[in-house]
Design a protein around this motif. Structure first.
Motif, PDB file in Angstrom:
ATOM      1  N   ASN A 108      63.568  -9.291  71.494  1.00 10.06           N
ATOM      2  CA  ASN A 108      62.599 -10.380  71.599  1.00 10.06           C
ATOM      3  C   ASN A 108      61.532 -10.079  72.648  1.00 10.06           C
ATOM      4  N   ILE A 193      67.263 -19.613  66.401  1.00 12.50           N
ATOM      5  CA  ILE A 193      67.508 -18.591  67.419  1.00 12.50           C
ATOM      6  C   ILE A 193      68.849 -17.905  67.175  1.00 12.50           C
ATOM      7  N   GLY A 194      69.862 -18.710  66.874  1.00 11.60           N
ATOM      8  CA  GLY A 194      71.187 -18.143  66.620  1.00 11.60           C
ATOM      9  C   GLY A 194      71.221 -17.260  65.383  1.00 11.60           C
ATOM     10  N   ARG A 196      68.797 -15.490  64.073  1.00 12.38           N
ATOM     11  CA  ARG A 196      68.053 -14.239  64.223  1.00 12.38           C
ATOM     12  C   ARG A 196      68.603 -13.343  65.335  1.00 12.38           C
ATOM     13  N   TYR A 197      69.546 -13.835  66.082  1.00 10.15           N
ATOM     14  CA  TYR A 197      70.071 -13.120  67.247  1.00 10.15           C
ATOM     15  C   TYR A 197      70.566 -11.727  66.865  1.00 10.15           C
ATOM     16  N   GLU A 198      69.996 -10.703  67.509  1.00  6.73           N
ATOM     17  CA  GLU A 198      70.334  -9.304  67.326  1.00  6.73           C
ATOM     18  C   GLU A 198      70.088  -8.804  65.901  1.00  6.73           C
ATOM     19  N   SER A 201      63.555 -10.239  65.212  1.00  3.69           N
ATOM     20  CA  SER A 201      62.925 -10.487  66.509  1.00  3.69           C
ATOM     21  C   SER A 201      62.140 -11.796  66.547  1.00  3.69           C
ATOM     22  N   ARG A 229      70.829 -16.127  74.402  1.00  4.31           N
ATOM     23  CA  ARG A 229      70.551 -15.330  73.203  1.00  4.31           C
ATOM     24  C   ARG A 229      69.155 -14.716  73.242  1.00  4.31           C
ATOM     25  N   LEU A 230      68.199 -15.465  73.766  1.00  6.00           N
ATOM     26  CA  LEU A 230      66.823 -14.972  73.790  1.00  6.00           C
ATOM     27  C   LEU A 230      66.641 -13.813  74.760  1.00  6.00           C
ATOM     28  N   HIS A 232      68.963 -11.756  76.032  1.00  8.83           N
ATOM     29  CA  HIS A 232      69.938 -10.662  75.974  1.00  8.83           C
ATOM     30  C   HIS A 232      69.253  -9.327  75.690  1.00  8.83           C
TER      31      HIS A 232
END
Length: 269
Positions: A108, A193-194, A196-198, A201, A229-230, A232
């Motif tokens: 991100n 957000i959750g 798209r996490y890892e 982007s 999460r953002l 990390h």
């Protein structure tokens, strides 16, 4: 040079239509004439046609992706005033514009700073550069996307709506802090957000630092989980500079060629 047979031309036109090769269909007569004149071997002639078709396809693909990105017009890296935000490295921004160092990893980019500091301009300019480098991008005001996701939730289609956003390597959420402190709104952002996490982007611009995000997320645990999460895998730009719009207004007030007076300097400090 022998003119091509009309029947052969017709057969070739039909074949190129069926094969969906519009660039070759347009250019082959000129290339054939040049090949005959310069004595090209068959392989060179075919390679030239294929390369031209690939270049045209790439150009059309980029134009489609630009249309879908919904980027605000006129925001480019060339027009961004890096001298106004000395804490931002132009070399680092240009490296990010290539995309492969972070978009492939689902990392991100977070931009913080007061209104008018150039966050939206830089975000849009990066988006444009990334599209031109072959990535798919969507630029949206956070409030607009929230409304669409809330509507999808009411229709029991939230999961599908979030999954549809996966086609974008980068989702630019402009002005996150303007989302109202409402459980329904913040929960759809949290789910985005959750999801798209890892994997995919996010580029987020916000007027408020993380410490003030309780005004966005009403629940402390949700705030901490979203921030975790953002950040990390994230690059963070802190653009704490005077508003560009305010500086421009002061310059207009001074007039062209008029040196700043002591009073003007004091008023703008």
């Amino acid at each position: 040079m022998t003119s091509p047979d009309a029947i052969d031309v017709g057969r070739l036109t039909l074949a190129l239509n069926d094969l969906r090769l519009p660039a070759i269909k347009t250019i082959w007569p000129d290339f054939a004439a040049r090949a005959d004149k310069e004595g090209w071997p068959a392989a060179r002639f075919l390679a030239a046609l294929a390369e031209h078709e690939m270049a045209e396809r790439a150009s059309r693909r980029i134009q489609r992706h630009l249309d879908e990105a919904r980027l605000p017009p006129g925001k480019t890296l060339d027009s961004f005033d890096f001298s106004a935000v000395p804490m931002i490295s132009k070399a680092q921004v240009m490296a990010l514009a290539a995309g492969d160092s972070w978009l492939e990893k689902g990392a991100n980019l977070l931009m913080f700073g007061p209104p008018g500091g150039g966050k939206s301009h830089l975000a849009a300019a990066l988006g444009l550069a990334l599209v031109e480098n072959g990535w798919r991008v969507l630029f949206t005001r956070t409030t607009d996307l929230v409304q669409k996701l809330q509507s999808a939730r009411r229709d029991l289609q939230l999961e599908a709506a979030i999954a549809k956003l996966d086609k974008y390597h980068l989702l630019i959420l402009d002005d996150l802090a303007y989302v109202s402190k409402d459980q329904a709104e913040t929960s759809v952002i949290f789910e985005l957000i959750g999801a798209r996490y890892e994997r995919r982007s996010l580029l987020i611009t916000a007027n408020q630092p993380f410490g003030a995000w309780n005004s966005v997320f009403p629940d402390q645990a949700m705030t901490l989980a979203a921030v975790d999460r953002l950040v990390h895998h994230a690059t963070i730009f802190e653009m704490n500079v005077e508003s560009y719009r305010r500086r421009a207004a002061i310059e207009r007030k001074r007039g062209p060629g008029r040196p700043p007076t002591r009073a003007t300097i004091k008023a703008s400090s």
